[in-house]
Design a protein around this motif. Structure first.
Motif, PDB file in Angstrom:
ATOM      1  N   LEU A 101       0.844  -1.199   0.000  1.00 34.98           N
ATOM      2  CA  LEU A 101       0.000   0.000   0.000  1.00 34.98           C
ATOM      3  C   LEU A 101       0.878   1.248   0.000  1.00 34.98           C
ATOM      4  CD1 LEU A 101      -2.506  -0.985   2.855  1.00 34.98           C
ATOM      5  CD2 LEU A 101      -2.663  -1.567   0.424  1.00 34.98           C
ATOM      6  N   ASP A 102       0.376   2.319  -0.591  1.00 38.03           N
ATOM      7  CA  ASP A 102       1.078   3.593  -0.443  1.00 38.03           C
ATOM      8  C   ASP A 102       0.645   4.248   0.867  1.00 38.03           C
ATOM      9  OD1 ASP A 102      -1.399   4.837  -0.890  1.00 38.03           O
ATOM     10  OD2 ASP A 102      -0.932   5.378  -2.974  1.00 38.03           O
ATOM     11  N   ALA A 103       1.185   5.419   1.161  1.00 38.57           N
ATOM     12  CA  ALA A 103       0.924   6.049   2.457  1.00 38.57           C
ATOM     13  C   ALA A 103      -0.539   6.412   2.642  1.00 38.57           C
ATOM     14  CB  ALA A 103       1.797   7.285   2.604  1.00 38.57           C
ATOM     15  N   GLN A 131       8.171  -6.945  -4.877  1.00 37.69           N
ATOM     16  CA  GLN A 131       8.768  -6.040  -5.857  1.00 37.69           C
ATOM     17  C   GLN A 131       7.710  -5.060  -6.354  1.00 37.69           C
ATOM     18  OE1 GLN A 131      10.341  -9.083  -8.596  1.00 37.69           O
ATOM     19  NE2 GLN A 131      12.416  -8.550  -7.911  1.00 37.69           N
ATOM     20  N   PHE A 132       8.079  -3.795  -6.406  1.00 39.98           N
ATOM     21  CA  PHE A 132       7.150  -2.776  -6.893  1.00 39.98           C
ATOM     22  C   PHE A 132       7.938  -1.540  -7.324  1.00 39.98           C
ATOM     23  CE2 PHE A 132       7.666  -2.274  -2.337  1.00 39.98           C
ATOM     24  CZ  PHE A 132       7.730  -0.903  -2.123  1.00 39.98           C
ATOM     25  N   HIS A 133       7.281  -0.632  -7.995  1.00 39.80           N
ATOM     26  CA  HIS A 133       7.872   0.647  -8.368  1.00 39.80           C
ATOM     27  C   HIS A 133       7.572   1.658  -7.266  1.00 39.80           C
ATOM     28  CE1 HIS A 133       9.199   0.127 -12.634  1.00 39.80           C
ATOM     29  NE2 HIS A 133       8.441  -0.955 -12.504  1.00 39.80           N
ATOM     30  N   ALA A 134       8.598   2.367  -6.824  1.00 36.67           N
ATOM     31  CA  ALA A 134       8.445   3.338  -5.748  1.00 36.67           C
ATOM     32  C   ALA A 134       8.765   4.744  -6.247  1.00 36.67           C
ATOM     33  CB  ALA A 134       9.367   2.982  -4.588  1.00 36.67           C
ATOM     34  N   GLN A 135       8.024   5.690  -5.724  1.00 30.85           N
ATOM     35  CA  GLN A 135       8.267   7.097  -6.024  1.00 30.85           C
ATOM     36  C   GLN A 135       9.008   7.725  -4.829  1.00 30.85           C
ATOM     37  OE1 GLN A 135       7.357   8.120  -9.123  1.00 30.85           O
ATOM     38  NE2 GLN A 135       6.657   5.977  -9.328  1.00 30.85           N
ATOM     39  N   LEU A 136      10.151   8.336  -5.123  1.00 29.37           N
ATOM     40  CA  LEU A 136      10.977   8.898  -4.069  1.00 29.37           C
ATOM     41  C   LEU A 136      10.918  10.417  -4.078  1.00 29.37           C
ATOM     42  CD1 LEU A 136      14.189   6.669  -4.374  1.00 29.37           C
ATOM     43  CD2 LEU A 136      12.037   6.177  -3.194  1.00 29.37           C
ATOM     44  N   VAL A 137      10.840  10.979  -2.897  1.00 29.69           N
ATOM     45  CA  VAL A 137      10.923  12.426  -2.705  1.00 29.69           C
ATOM     46  C   VAL A 137      12.075  12.676  -1.741  1.00 29.69           C
ATOM     47  CG1 VAL A 137       9.763  14.495  -1.890  1.00 29.69           C
ATOM     48  CG2 VAL A 137       8.459  12.719  -3.091  1.00 29.69           C
ATOM     49  N   LYS A 138      13.072  13.428  -2.194  1.00 27.04           N
ATOM     50  CA  LYS A 138      14.284  13.658  -1.407  1.00 27.04           C
ATOM     51  C   LYS A 138      14.917  12.331  -0.985  1.00 27.04           C
ATOM     52  CE  LYS A 138      12.865  18.187   0.340  1.00 27.04           C
ATOM     53  NZ  LYS A 138      12.636  19.036   1.548  1.00 27.04           N
ATOM     54  N   GLY A 139      14.882  11.376  -1.918  1.00 23.39           N
ATOM     55  CA  GLY A 139      15.577  10.109  -1.700  1.00 23.39           C
ATOM     56  C   GLY A 139      14.830   9.077  -0.899  1.00 23.39           C
ATOM     57  N   GLU A 140      13.547   9.321  -0.542  1.00 22.44           N
ATOM     58  CA  GLU A 140      12.801   8.349   0.256  1.00 22.44           C
ATOM     59  C   GLU A 140      11.354   8.262  -0.212  1.00 22.44           C
ATOM     60  OE1 GLU A 140      12.889   9.038   4.421  1.00 22.44           O
ATOM     61  OE2 GLU A 140      15.019   8.577   4.645  1.00 22.44           O
ATOM     62  N   GLY A 141      10.750   7.107   0.048  1.00 26.09           N
ATOM     63  CA  GLY A 141       9.333   6.905  -0.210  1.00 26.09           C
ATOM     64  C   GLY A 141       8.749   5.978   0.833  1.00 26.09           C
ATOM     65  N   LEU A 177      17.155   0.515  -1.626  1.00 22.42           N
ATOM     66  CA  LEU A 177      16.988  -0.455  -0.555  1.00 22.42           C
ATOM     67  C   LEU A 177      15.814  -0.034   0.311  1.00 22.42           C
ATOM     68  CD1 LEU A 177      20.692  -1.014   0.609  1.00 22.42           C
ATOM     69  CD2 LEU A 177      19.225  -2.718  -0.484  1.00 22.42           C
ATOM     70  N   ALA A 178      15.101  -1.002   0.841  1.00 24.83           N
ATOM     71  CA  ALA A 178      13.927  -0.713   1.665  1.00 24.83           C
ATOM     72  C   ALA A 178      14.135  -1.217   3.085  1.00 24.83           C
ATOM     73  CB  ALA A 178      12.677  -1.361   1.064  1.00 24.83           C
ATOM     74  N   THR A 179      13.822  -0.386   4.056  1.00 22.12           N
ATOM     75  CA  THR A 179      13.923  -0.771   5.466  1.00 22.12           C
ATOM     76  C   THR A 179      12.542  -1.057   6.039  1.00 22.12           C
ATOM     77  OG1 THR A 179      13.844   1.555   6.145  1.00 22.12           O
ATOM     78  CG2 THR A 179      16.017   0.563   5.858  1.00 22.12           C
ATOM     79  N   LEU A 180      12.528  -1.955   7.011  1.00 20.72           N
ATOM     80  CA  LEU A 180      11.325  -2.254   7.786  1.00 20.72           C
ATOM     81  C   LEU A 180      11.511  -1.766   9.214  1.00 20.72           C
ATOM     82  CD1 LEU A 180      10.475  -5.900   6.646  1.00 20.72           C
ATOM     83  CD2 LEU A 180       9.710  -3.751   5.652  1.00 20.72           C
ATOM     84  N   GLU A 181      10.434  -1.788   9.973  1.00 17.87           N
ATOM     85  CA  GLU A 181      10.490  -1.356  11.371  1.00 17.87           C
ATOM     86  C   GLU A 181      11.144  -2.429  12.237  1.00 17.87           C
ATOM     87  OE1 GLU A 181       9.338   1.768  12.648  1.00 17.87           O
ATOM     88  OE2 GLU A 181       9.580   2.041  10.481  1.00 17.87           O
ATOM     89  N   PRO A 182      11.986  -2.023  13.203  1.00 18.09           N
ATOM     90  CA  PRO A 182      12.646  -3.015  14.064  1.00 18.09           C
ATOM     91  C   PRO A 182      11.660  -3.848  14.877  1.00 18.09           C
ATOM     92  CG  PRO A 182      12.982  -0.776  14.896  1.00 18.09           C
ATOM     93  CD  PRO A 182      12.404  -0.652  13.526  1.00 18.09           C
ATOM     94  N   THR A 183      10.496  -3.276  15.189  1.00 16.52           N
ATOM     95  CA  THR A 183       9.475  -4.048  15.896  1.00 16.52           C
ATOM     96  C   THR A 183       9.119  -5.304  15.127  1.00 16.52           C
ATOM     97  OG1 THR A 183       8.549  -1.904  16.541  1.00 16.52           O
ATOM     98  CG2 THR A 183       7.238  -3.875  17.043  1.00 16.52           C
ATOM     99  N   TRP A 184       8.862  -5.141  13.842  1.00 16.88           N
ATOM    100  CA  TRP A 184       8.493  -6.283  13.008  1.00 16.88           C
ATOM    101  C   TRP A 184       9.684  -7.216  12.805  1.00 16.88           C
ATOM    102  CZ3 TRP A 184       3.836  -7.902  11.221  1.00 16.88           C
ATOM    103  CH2 TRP A 184       3.874  -9.021  10.374  1.00 16.88           C
ATOM    104  N   LEU A 185      10.844  -6.643  12.517  1.00 19.72           N
ATOM    105  CA  LEU A 185      12.022  -7.451  12.234  1.00 19.72           C
ATOM    106  C   LEU A 185      12.382  -8.337  13.421  1.00 19.72           C
ATOM    107  CD1 LEU A 185      14.200  -4.736  10.453  1.00 19.72           C
ATOM    108  CD2 LEU A 185      13.159  -6.735   9.367  1.00 19.72           C
TER     109      LEU A 185
END
Length: 581
Positions: A101-103, A131-141, A177-185
């Protein structure tokens, strides 16, 4: 440093819709009965998980399921990205129930591949590559994953290798690269039970300080990769969700795998599956499978390995490279090192977790048997003290001289054995392993630590950074020789061996987790409290030996979880309460 019991209250982890198992595992791992305060002041560290409520998640997701896509190389604003999403046992059985999902909560076209299964449990899904296409603003999405509703917007996937571009070092890494939340990890158990680092945690501050000198890719010193640099970095990421840790782990992983020998038979002198960067492919102590498992689970990267390569790596360990074929310890004149025994067990059990190949599980069980017999019935006939006693001469690659040999063991190298046993217990629930870990903990309390009150001028041995009560284990410990002989070894080889205190917290904490004798538990508790000075950031700034980052941190993160468990609770833990595979 104090032991504290947290106030009762509802769990801070938001339920993932449609899946009660995720909730149960999150609560099991993140709501400990006892809380270990690791702050230098002795106050209890905050129990709030960083990032858990920092943003408002879409209705079909949760804050713990946030994905942040980061620009890694280049400056594109529309990027293809693969993200690895690990899951706890029984949390996901159908990959079609996973969406991106997007934001704003809109489903994003995506492709899903199952990359790992819980082979030792119910064969539920352990990790998925989305895998998906992401849109980045200032290097993040910012995106989210959602569980429980069928995916309606499928998209074609692509080979992971197509994402790779050369970075400033010429290492081919993912553009994003995509990061996840440490809670989930942490709750996923991908690195075993972990607890997210909290603000002010002494160990997390120690790692962060070390990272200041360790982050640079060590391309000029092949020994900087000993004890598995990529895995140490991946595990630092799991506890924190920090992008810079993941970025360094990913870069190190690609560099490491670039030098795995893909051709040749997997035994000396050909050594297929060995690591060639130091031009010593037959040196198995540089051959690690765990970073493959973690890279696949955390980034979705399957570009650096295949079944044949993994099999060669494991088979090379089975033949021992130039160290000789491993086997049971049958005589005092045999060469044995705790490092090879521990790292070999780790490699084989990690290979089973990666592939589900029953051969690797059999190899791991065999290695546990060798260690069990060695500890319980040492062939030197000098009695059993809880260590894996062996020859100092042979340990140091000298000729064996039985008349003046120093029979003993390396405390800090034995951490490799405990780490391997811990991983194997998580997979198999082998009932011998808790007994082995507590026996070693008792050995360390009786013979492994130098009494700081007996250290005299000219033989300080410790680095002063840890203070007057800084702990130090013998470089070579023994229950069979006088202190003077051990002091001679300390003088010749053991100066500043307290650099290994950080990783020694792990075997002490593991022994505390399994120890059911109250007197022994109290002694271990006091030792853990004394070892807290090892997390001094002044000590962390010492980076002359680059591999120190690896040996300190590859297996140490779990200690933060172990310290939050009641003493002796390992004997009743649900972590290994599953049918042995």
């Amino acid at each position: 440093m104090k032991w504290m019991v947290p106030a009762a209250g509802p769990g801070s982890v938001r339920a993932c819709r449609g899946d009660v198992f995720v909730v149960l595992w999150l609560m099991l791992l993140l709501l400990p009965v006892a809380c270990w305060s690791a702050t230098p002041s002795g106050r209890s560290a905050s129990s709030k998980v960083p990032g858990a409520t920092a943003v408002r998640a879409p209705a079909d997701s949760a804050a713990e399921q946030r994905i942040v896509v980061h620009q890694n190389v280049g400056d594109a604003t529309d990027v293809r990205v693969s993200v690895g999403i690990p899951f706890p046992p029984s949390a996901l059985h159908d990959v079609h129930q996973l969406r991106i999902l997007d934001a704003a909560g809109n489903e994003v076209p995506s492709h899903a591949d199952v990359t790992l299964l819980w082979y030792a449990r119910d064969r539920s899904i352990r990790a998925v590559r989305m895998q998906f296409h992401a849109q980045l603003v200032k290097g993040e999405g910012t995106y989210y994953f959602s569980i429980g509703k069928p995916r309606t917007r499928d998209a074609p996937g692509w080979p992971y290798v197509q994402e790779l571009v050369a970075d400033a070092h010429g290492v081919r890494v993912a553009a994003a690269l995509a990061t996840l939340e440490p809670t989930w990890l942490c709750a996923s158990l991908i690195a075993g039970p972990q607890t997210p680092a909290v603000k002010g945690e002494a160990y997390a501050n120690y790692v962060s300080t070390q990272f200041e000198w360790a982050r640079k890719l060590p391309v000029e010193d092949h020994t900087a990769w000993l004890f598995d640099r990529p895995t140490a970095l991946f595990k630092a990421y799991v506890r924190t969700g920090r992008f810079d840790y993941l970025q360094a782990a990913d870069q190190s992983y690609h560099f490491y795998m670039k030098y795995i020998k893909r051709d040749g038979l997997p035994f000396s002198p050909f050594c297929g599956g060995g690591w060639t960067y130091g031009k010593e492919p037959c040196d198995v102590k540089y051959v690690y499978v765990e970073p493959i498992l973690l890279a696949l689970a955390l980034t979705g990267d399957d570009s650096e390995h295949d079944a044949e390569t993994v099999d060669k790596m494991v088979t090379l360990w089975q033949h021992g490279g130039w160290s000789g074929t491993p086997g049971p310890y049958t005589g005092p004149g045999e060469r044995f090192t705790e490092r090879l025994a521990g790292l070999g067990l780790l490699a084989t059990i990690n290979a089973y977790e990666l592939t589900g190949d029953a051969r690797y599980l059999g190899y791991a069980r065999e290695r546990v048997g060798w260690l069990y017999d060695h500890q319980r019935s040492n062939p030197d006939k000098l009695g059993d003290d809880g260590s894996w006693r062996n020859s100092w001469n042979l340990h140091e690659d000298d000729a064996w001289h039985p008349d003046h040999d120093v029979r003993g063991s390396s405390p800090w190298m034995s951490e490799n054995i405990i780490d391997g046993l811990w991983h194997t217990w998580l997979v198999t629930g082998d009932r011998r392993i808790p007994e082995m870990i507590t026996a070693f903990g008792r050995y360390m309390e009786r013979y492994g630590w130098i009494d700081v009150n007996t250290i005299v001028q000219g033989h300080e041995w410790r680095n002063p950074c840890s203070g007057d009560n800084g702990q130090i284990a013998w470089y070579w410990a023994s229950s069979k020789v006088p202190r003077s002989k051990l002091a001679d070894i300390e003088d010749s080889d053991g100066w500043y061996s307290d650099a290994h205190n950080v990783e020694l917290v792990m075997p002490v904490a593991a022994a505390y987790y399994f120890e059911r004798d109250a007197k022994q538990s109290d002694a271990l508790k006091r030792r853990l409290e004394a070892l807290s000075s090892s997390y001094n950031t002044e000590c962390a700034q010492i980076g002359e030996t680059l591999r120190r980052f690896n040996w300190n941190n590859r297996g140490s993160g779990v200690a933060m979880w172990l310290l939050q468990q009641p003493p002796g609770s390992g004997s009743m833990s649900p972590l290994a309460a599953h049918p042995s595979p």
